[in-house]
Design a protein around this motif. Structure first.
Motif, short mmCIF file in Angstrom:
data_model
loop_
_atom_site.label_atom_id
_atom_site.label_comp_id
_atom_site.label_asym_id
_atom_site.label_seq_id
_atom_site.Cartn_x
_atom_site.Cartn_y
_atom_site.Cartn_z
N PHE A 176 -3.86 3.09 -3.38
CA PHE A 176 -5.17 2.53 -3.02
C PHE A 176 -6.18 3.66 -2.96
N ASP A 177 -7.38 3.41 -3.49
CA ASP A 177 -8.47 4.39 -3.46
C ASP A 177 -9.76 3.61 -3.24
N SER A 178 -10.46 3.89 -2.15
CA SER A 178 -11.66 3.11 -1.83
C SER A 178 -12.75 3.23 -2.88
N SER A 179 -12.67 4.24 -3.76
CA SER A 179 -13.65 4.34 -4.84
C SER A 179 -13.29 3.46 -6.03
N ASN A 180 -12.10 2.84 -5.99
CA ASN A 180 -11.67 1.90 -7.03
C ASN A 180 -11.33 0.57 -6.38
N PRO A 181 -12.29 -0.37 -6.31
CA PRO A 181 -12.08 -1.62 -5.59
C PRO A 181 -10.89 -2.42 -6.14
N ALA A 182 -10.23 -3.13 -5.25
CA ALA A 182 -9.13 -4.05 -5.59
C ALA A 182 -7.94 -3.34 -6.21
N ASP A 183 -7.67 -2.10 -5.77
CA ASP A 183 -6.44 -1.44 -6.19
C ASP A 183 -5.24 -2.24 -5.72
N SER A 184 -4.18 -2.23 -6.52
CA SER A 184 -3.00 -3.04 -6.21
C SER A 184 -1.73 -2.27 -6.51
N THR A 185 -0.68 -2.56 -5.77
CA THR A 185 0.65 -2.04 -6.05
C THR A 185 1.65 -3.16 -5.87
N THR A 186 2.91 -2.93 -6.22
CA THR A 186 3.92 -3.98 -6.09
C THR A 186 5.15 -3.43 -5.38
N LEU A 187 5.84 -4.35 -4.69
CA LEU A 187 7.13 -4.07 -4.09
C LEU A 187 8.03 -5.27 -4.31
N PRO A 188 9.33 -5.06 -4.38
CA PRO A 188 10.26 -6.21 -4.44
C PRO A 188 10.41 -6.83 -3.06
N PRO A 189 11.03 -8.01 -2.97
CA PRO A 189 11.27 -8.63 -1.66
C PRO A 189 12.10 -7.72 -0.76
N ALA A 190 11.83 -7.79 0.54
CA ALA A 190 12.59 -7.06 1.57
C ALA A 190 12.59 -5.57 1.33
N ALA A 191 11.46 -5.02 0.87
CA ALA A 191 11.39 -3.61 0.49
C ALA A 191 10.35 -2.87 1.32
N HIS A 192 10.53 -1.56 1.37
CA HIS A 192 9.64 -0.68 2.13
C HIS A 192 9.46 0.61 1.34
N THR A 193 8.27 1.22 1.45
CA THR A 193 8.05 2.51 0.81
C THR A 193 7.17 3.38 1.69
N HIS A 194 7.27 4.69 1.50
CA HIS A 194 6.47 5.65 2.26
C HIS A 194 5.23 6.03 1.46
N LEU A 195 4.15 6.35 2.15
CA LEU A 195 2.91 6.79 1.50
C LEU A 195 2.22 7.84 2.35
N ASN A 196 1.35 8.63 1.71
CA ASN A 196 0.36 9.43 2.41
C ASN A 196 -0.91 8.59 2.57
N TRP A 197 -1.58 8.74 3.70
CA TRP A 197 -2.85 8.04 3.95
C TRP A 197 -3.89 9.10 4.27
N ALA A 198 -4.84 9.33 3.34
CA ALA A 198 -5.81 10.41 3.48
C ALA A 198 -7.22 9.85 3.70
N PHE A 199 -7.99 10.53 4.55
CA PHE A 199 -9.35 10.13 4.89
C PHE A 199 -10.24 11.36 4.79
N THR A 200 -11.30 11.27 4.00
CA THR A 200 -12.09 12.46 3.71
C THR A 200 -13.12 12.79 4.79
N LYS A 201 -13.45 11.82 5.67
CA LYS A 201 -14.39 12.06 6.76
C LYS A 201 -13.90 11.35 8.02
N PRO A 202 -14.22 11.88 9.20
CA PRO A 202 -13.83 11.18 10.43
C PRO A 202 -14.67 9.93 10.63
#
Length: 500
Positions: A176-202
């Motif tokens: 997901f990138d707030s400069s690209n609206p409606a970004d999407s990803t997929t996961l299978p059922p009953a699944a989990h994944t790790h991500l980094n979550w970055a914020f450029t300003k407080p």
């Protein structure tokens, strides 16, 4: 994602099982192929799609794999999301309709196998945040090969919000990138994944997440609030009611296939406890000042800003793509579970090739006796390790069953992210873990050497041995399940036992 589908012409199949030809069995991993071959003996030809030394978590199938599956009399997967969905899709799309297609980890419970939750406790000093799909969605037409679309339909805040994955070799993959609206990803059922979550300003950010099945059927939608570098208890959640501040432990932004709801599935503030559901509109996720990171001097990370700039980031903690479910899929690390696999394999082969039933039963009985001896060997070796030295620090979380069955304890660690070199704080945290637990050794896996550089470095800096045990695959030194488990028992005793 590409799924290879092979259309076999009628009459081109090989000889029927038991009619002069061997039963052709295709498995996903070498471990499963070895178990099948021991049961089938000369009546069976068992091969693995994941090659020798390969990682079953990340292997991507080829057109040749699809052809092998299309010719198979039987296919065995482990599943419980051990294998990537692309591999499962290739098998399910190409396996002959009249050929058994068995998920061993899921079907072996009726043969006495036991499953345990996949517990992740890396011990970060900030929230560990991921994405999850819960439930099976069978009532909505979902199957194990379904793809659930998670779309960021709206992101707002004072700066950019970027959710991304750092692959095993340091390559970023944007979700997901707030400069690209409606970004999407997929996961299978009953699944989990790790991500980094970055914020450029407080400041305060809002992320609206929507779920949708690949058949177009909509699921729920919910808006999560992030307090970045500001006091989270003074931030109003999306629904305007009383906020639930999530500031430590493990949380996933979750789409529920069965209920159609979007919520946070969290053990925050209760580390080690069972996770609980928090409605999206009540959630405030704390991204504190100690989450400040420096944008690495690497053009691959230019989307985060200029090199050297300060950003707030919740780390993915485990390097590389690792989609998994709520149940630990590595059942075979407990020999009792391998015995359940073997009995299920026996009955499946008898179903396909009944005239060879006496051979399969004889082979299975002999192998089960050998596995009983193996179980006793592993148990007796590990029982020699002193109680205060039974800590496992490993490359990835593949040894929960080994620990549960043989009275060890799995300890977590932080892998550097996203920079190619570990930061001072990241090295310090791992060093403190090793010192606090007073472990005499850490353990890498032969097929995951690329992920072990930081663990190896810190272990050596702290005068700790680096040893090797097998999790998901063989190598030239261990070419069978029995050899693999005997090596693991010997290596654990050698490296964790009393100094010689």
């Amino acid at each position: 994602m590409v799924v290879f589908v092979v259309l076999a012409a009628a009459g081109c199949a090989g000889s029927a099982p038991g009619a002069g030809g061997k039963v052709d069995v295709v498995t996903t991993t070498e471990i499963l192929a070895d178990l099948v071959q021991r049961v089938g003996g000369d009546q069976v030809s068992a091969t693995s799609l994941v090659p020798a030394g390969g990682d079953p978590h990340s292997y991507e199938p080829t057109p040749a794999d699809a052809k092998r599956v299309a010719r198979a009399d039987v296919t065995f997967t482990n599943h419980l999301l051990l294998e990537p969905q692309s591999l499962i899709k290739t098998i399910d799309a190409n396996a002959p309709k009249d050929a058994p297609n068995i998920s061993l980890a899921e079907a072996a419970e009726s043969y006495g196998a036991h499953v345990i939750p996949l517990v992740e406790d890396i011990g970060l000093d900030v929230l560990w945040l991921g994405l999850r799909v819960r439930g099976t969605g069978k009532a909505r037409g979902a199957t194990r090969t379904s793809s659930i679309h998670l779309t960021a339909t709206k992101i707002d805040g004072p700066g950019k919000l970027v959710a991304y994955l750092t692959e095993s070799l340091g390559q970023p993959d944007l979700y997901f990138d707030s400069s690209n609206p409606a970004d999407s990803t997929t996961l299978p059922p009953a699944a989990h994944t790790h991500l980094n979550w970055a914020f450029t300003k407080p400041g305060v950010y809002h992320l609206t997440l929507e779920g949708r099945l690949d058949n177009g059927r909509p699921l729920g939608k919910g808006t999560f609030t992030f307090a970045v570098g500001v006091e989270p208890h003074q931030v109003e959640p999306a629904d305007g009611g009383k906020a639930t501040v999530l500031d430590d432990g493990h949380t996933d932004l979750t789409v529920d296939l069965d209920s159609g709801q979007v919520y946070a599935y969290s053990d925050a503030q209760r580390v080690g406890a069972a996770q609980s559901v928090v409605p999206a509109g009540r959630v405030v996720i704390d991204v504190p000042g100690k989450a400040l990171e420096t944008v690495p001097d690497d053009p691959r990370f230019a989307f985060l800003g200029k090199a050297g700039a300060q950003i707030h980031q919740l780390p993915q903690a485990v390097l590389g793509k690792h989609v998994h479910g709520e149940i630990d899929p590595h059942l075979w690390e407990d020999v009792a579970n391998a015995k359940a696999y073997v009995q299920l394999i026996r009955d499946t082969l008898i179903e396909v090739d009944p005239q060879s039933a006496p051979t399969y039963k004889t082979n299975t009985d002999a192998y089960l006796r050998e596995l009983d001896e193996l179980d006793e060997y592993v148990r007796s070796q590990l029982a020699k390790i002193p109680a205060d030295r039974r800590q496992l620090i490993t490359t990835h979380d593949a040894f929960g069953y080994l620990a549960s069955a043989y009275q060890l304890k799995v300890a977590g660690f932080v892998v550097p992210n996203p920079a190619q070199e570990p930061s001072v704080d990241q090295v310090r945290r791992l060093s403190e873990t090793i010192r606090n637990l007073k472990v005499p050794a850490v353990f890498t896996e032969p097929n995951l050497a690329q992920r072990a550089s930081v663990l190896t470095q810190v272990a050596r800096d702290n005068g700790v041995r680096v040893c090797s045990i097998y999790g998901d695959s063989f190598d030239e030194h261990a070419r069978s399940y029995v050899a693999m488990m005997r090596h693991n028992a010997d290596e654990l005793l050698l490296c964790l036992g009393e100094s010689r």
